[in-house]
Write a protein that holds these residues in place. Structure first.
Motif, PDB file in Angstrom:
ATOM      1  N   ALA A   1       0.836  -1.246   0.024  1.00  0.00           N
ATOM      2  CA  ALA A   1      -0.067  -0.007   0.040  1.00  0.00           C
ATOM      3  C   ALA A   1       0.844   1.251   0.038  1.00  0.00           C
ATOM      4  O   ALA A   1       0.314   2.308  -0.418  1.00  0.00           O
ATOM      5  CB  ALA A   1      -0.841  -0.170   1.190  1.00  0.00           C
ATOM      6  N   GLY A   2       2.125   1.076   0.432  1.00  0.00           N
ATOM      7  CA  GLY A   2       3.025   2.342   0.334  1.00  0.00           C
ATOM      8  C   GLY A   2       2.776   3.471   1.609  1.00  0.00           C
ATOM      9  O   GLY A   2       2.428   2.890   2.676  1.00  0.00           O
ATOM     10  N   SER A   3       2.367   4.450   0.989  1.00  0.00           N
ATOM     11  CA  SER A   3       2.384   5.532   2.395  1.00  0.00           C
ATOM     12  C   SER A   3       0.834   5.758   2.685  1.00  0.00           C
ATOM     13  O   SER A   3       0.340   6.542   3.498  1.00  0.00           O
ATOM     14  CB  SER A   3       3.051   6.725   2.034  1.00  0.00           C
ATOM     15  N   LYS A   4      -0.222   4.926   1.731  1.00  0.00           N
ATOM     16  CA  LYS A   4      -1.582   5.255   2.138  1.00  0.00           C
ATOM     17  C   LYS A   4      -2.222   3.862   2.530  1.00  0.00           C
ATOM     18  O   LYS A   4      -2.116   2.915   2.202  1.00  0.00           O
ATOM     19  CB  LYS A   4      -2.246   5.580   0.999  1.00  0.00           C
ATOM     20  N   PRO A   5      -3.021   4.159   3.940  1.00  0.00           N
ATOM     21  CA  PRO A   5      -3.877   2.976   4.192  1.00  0.00           C
ATOM     22  C   PRO A   5      -5.055   2.483   3.179  1.00  0.00           C
ATOM     23  O   PRO A   5      -5.203   3.473   2.430  1.00  0.00           O
ATOM     24  CB  PRO A   5      -4.504   3.458   5.348  1.00  0.00           C
ATOM     25  N   THR A   6      -4.958   1.144   3.073  1.00  0.00           N
ATOM     26  CA  THR A   6      -5.965   0.692   1.961  1.00  0.00           C
ATOM     27  C   THR A   6      -6.936  -0.060   2.566  1.00  0.00           C
ATOM     28  O   THR A   6      -6.849  -0.381   3.947  1.00  0.00           O
ATOM     29  CB  THR A   6      -5.242   0.011   1.028  1.00  0.00           C
ATOM     30  N   ASP A   7      -8.063  -0.188   1.935  1.00  0.00           N
ATOM     31  CA  ASP A   7      -9.051  -1.268   2.382  1.00  0.00           C
ATOM     32  C   ASP A   7      -8.456  -2.599   2.646  1.00  0.00           C
ATOM     33  O   ASP A   7      -8.971  -3.376   3.826  1.00  0.00           O
ATOM     34  CB  ASP A   7     -10.552  -1.376   1.593  1.00  0.00           C
ATOM     35  N   GLU A   8      -7.586  -2.789   2.074  1.00  0.00           N
ATOM     36  CA  GLU A   8      -7.041  -4.323   2.250  1.00  0.00           C
ATOM     37  C   GLU A   8      -6.304  -4.481   3.331  1.00  0.00           C
ATOM     38  O   GLU A   8      -6.315  -5.535   4.106  1.00  0.00           O
ATOM     39  CB  GLU A   8      -6.051  -4.780   1.131  1.00  0.00           C
ATOM     40  N   VAL A   9      -5.323  -3.256   3.840  1.00  0.00           N
ATOM     41  CA  VAL A   9      -4.850  -3.105   5.139  1.00  0.00           C
ATOM     42  C   VAL A   9      -5.607  -3.336   6.225  1.00  0.00           C
ATOM     43  O   VAL A   9      -5.483  -4.186   7.205  1.00  0.00           O
ATOM     44  CB  VAL A   9      -3.770  -1.959   5.114  1.00  0.00           C
ATOM     45  N   CYS A  10      -6.848  -2.534   6.115  1.00  0.00           N
ATOM     46  CA  CYS A  10      -7.892  -2.630   7.093  1.00  0.00           C
ATOM     47  C   CYS A  10      -8.625  -4.006   7.344  1.00  0.00           C
ATOM     48  O   CYS A  10      -8.722  -4.524   8.404  1.00  0.00           O
ATOM     49  CB  CYS A  10      -8.932  -1.579   7.030  1.00  0.00           C
ATOM     50  N   LYS A  11      -8.758  -4.594   6.301  1.00  0.00           N
ATOM     51  CA  LYS A  11      -9.358  -5.952   6.214  1.00  0.00           C
ATOM     52  C   LYS A  11      -8.196  -6.833   7.016  1.00  0.00           C
ATOM     53  O   LYS A  11      -8.672  -7.782   7.310  1.00  0.00           O
ATOM     54  CB  LYS A  11      -9.655  -6.414   4.816  1.00  0.00           C
TER      55      LYS A  11
END
Length: 96
Positions: A75-85
């Motif tokens: 994801a790099g420097s941005k949180p993504t829905d995949e990271v939250c999941k």
């Protein structure tokens, strides 16, 4: 001692992911911070409730944590829905 180190490692994971800047539609820095706190609370509860079961599940927790790190790095420097999941999946794994 191993339990304390494990909790500290996951705490560091939470802080490093929460430090990411930017956001996607549903996954924000604030959401990651809350998920990090929820993860720490779930781990503390699991370790307190049944230390031997928690110790037996360490490998599974580590595998899920590695998946989370991989997604966070992608994801790099941005949180993504995949990271939250991935965070949610790790929290659920710890609570089992």
């Amino acid at each position: 001692m191993r339990k304390i180190l494990l909790a500290a490692a996951f705490g560091s994971l939470a802080l490093s992911l929460a430090a990411c800047g930017g956001s996607s539609s549903n996954c924000t820095v604030e959401a990651l911070q809350k998920k990090g706190k929820d993860l720490q609370e779930a781990m503390t509860a699991a370790l307190s409730k049944d230390p031997s079961k928690a110790a037996a599940n360490v490998q599974t927790w580590q595998q899920k944590a590695q998946e989370l790190l991989t997604k966070a790095q992608a994801a790099g420097s941005k949180p993504t829905d995949e990271v939250c999941k991935a965070y949610d999946e790790l929290i659920e794994t710890v609570k089992k």
